[in-house]
Design a protein around this motif. Structure first.
Motif, short mmCIF file in Angstrom:
data_model
loop_
_atom_site.label_atom_id
_atom_site.label_comp_id
_atom_site.label_asym_id
_atom_site.label_seq_id
_atom_site.Cartn_x
_atom_site.Cartn_y
_atom_site.Cartn_z
N ALA A 65 0.84 -1.21 0.00
CA ALA A 65 0.00 0.00 0.00
C ALA A 65 0.87 1.26 0.00
CB ALA A 65 -0.94 0.00 1.21
N MET A 66 1.92 1.24 0.81
CA MET A 66 2.80 2.41 0.89
C MET A 66 3.54 2.66 -0.43
SD MET A 66 1.87 3.06 3.81
CE MET A 66 2.80 4.25 4.68
N ALA A 67 3.84 1.59 -1.15
CA ALA A 67 4.54 1.73 -2.43
C ALA A 67 3.68 2.43 -3.48
CB ALA A 67 4.96 0.35 -2.94
N LEU A 68 2.37 2.50 -3.26
CA LEU A 68 1.48 3.17 -4.20
C LEU A 68 1.48 4.68 -4.05
CD1 LEU A 68 -1.60 0.77 -4.07
CD2 LEU A 68 0.13 0.93 -5.87
N ILE A 69 2.04 5.19 -2.96
CA ILE A 69 2.03 6.63 -2.73
C ILE A 69 2.93 7.31 -3.77
CG2 ILE A 69 2.60 8.47 -1.10
CD1 ILE A 69 2.07 6.40 1.14
N PRO A 70 2.37 8.26 -4.52
CA PRO A 70 3.19 8.93 -5.54
C PRO A 70 4.36 9.68 -4.91
CG PRO A 70 0.87 9.60 -5.68
CD PRO A 70 1.02 8.76 -4.46
N LYS A 71 5.49 9.62 -5.58
CA LYS A 71 6.67 10.33 -5.10
C LYS A 71 6.56 11.79 -5.52
CE LYS A 71 8.06 6.31 -3.87
NZ LYS A 71 6.86 5.63 -3.45
#
Length: 177
Positions: free
Chosen positions: A158-164
């Motif tokens: 889920a955290m990996a989906l947060i846009p940089k």
């Protein structure tokens, strides 16, 4: 799921994750059929989407004629982190019995930038705020997963989906939030 015996109960929690640079899609379809009196179902599904992620949630609660005094709740809450992501939700109730308590609902929302501002006003970076908000959103359904490794994996996904934003993420302090 067929609830066959009088007083049968089911508790269901789920997390749908979809995102990335290329198209990716996930579909979740559920059906809870109340076939006897006094049965209970409680369903909470959550979705986090970003990038070009696609998601579909179709949920059914059905209370047949013998399913008097059924209690059934269905909720799908979704967070779309980028404009390119798409989610289609379709919660459905089919009520044939007379004496029931049944609810269903769905929400689809962006990450609340006002909440990010609240964190920023307290000295927490925007990136750490986004991590904390997505983490809190996902943990409601993940806290019931009995295996710590599985919980951690789903949370990391889920955290990996947060846009940089602005290059690399600033995760300073987010894990302790």
């Amino acid at each position: 799921v067929d609830l066959l015996g009088r007083g049968a109960t089911v508790l269901s929690r789920g997390l749908l994750l979809s995102g990335g640079k290329g198209p990716s899609g996930v579909a979740l379809q559920t059906a809870f059929r109340h076939l006897s009196a006094g049965c209970t179902s409680d369903q909470v599904q959550k979705a986090v989407l970003s990038g070009k992620g696609r998601g579909v949630f179709r949920g059914l609660i059905r209370a047949n004629g013998e399913a008097m005094q059924t209690v059934a709740h269905q909720l799908c809450r979704s967070m779309v982190l980028q404009d390119g992501a798409r989610l289609h939700v379709s919660p459905c109730l089919e009520i044939i019995a007379d004496d029931v308590e049944c609810t269903h609902g769905a929400t689809v929302a962006d990450l609340d930038e006002e909440k990010v501002f609240y964190f920023r006003a307290r000295g927490i970076s925007a990136e750490a705020a986004r991590f904390a908000l997505v983490r809190g959103f996902a943990q409601e359904v993940l806290q019931g997963v009995p295996y710590e490794g599985a919980r951690e994996r789903f949370l990391a996904d889920a955290m990996a989906l947060i846009p940089k934003r602005e290059g690399r993420p600033d995760t300073t302090g987010w894990a302790s939030i």
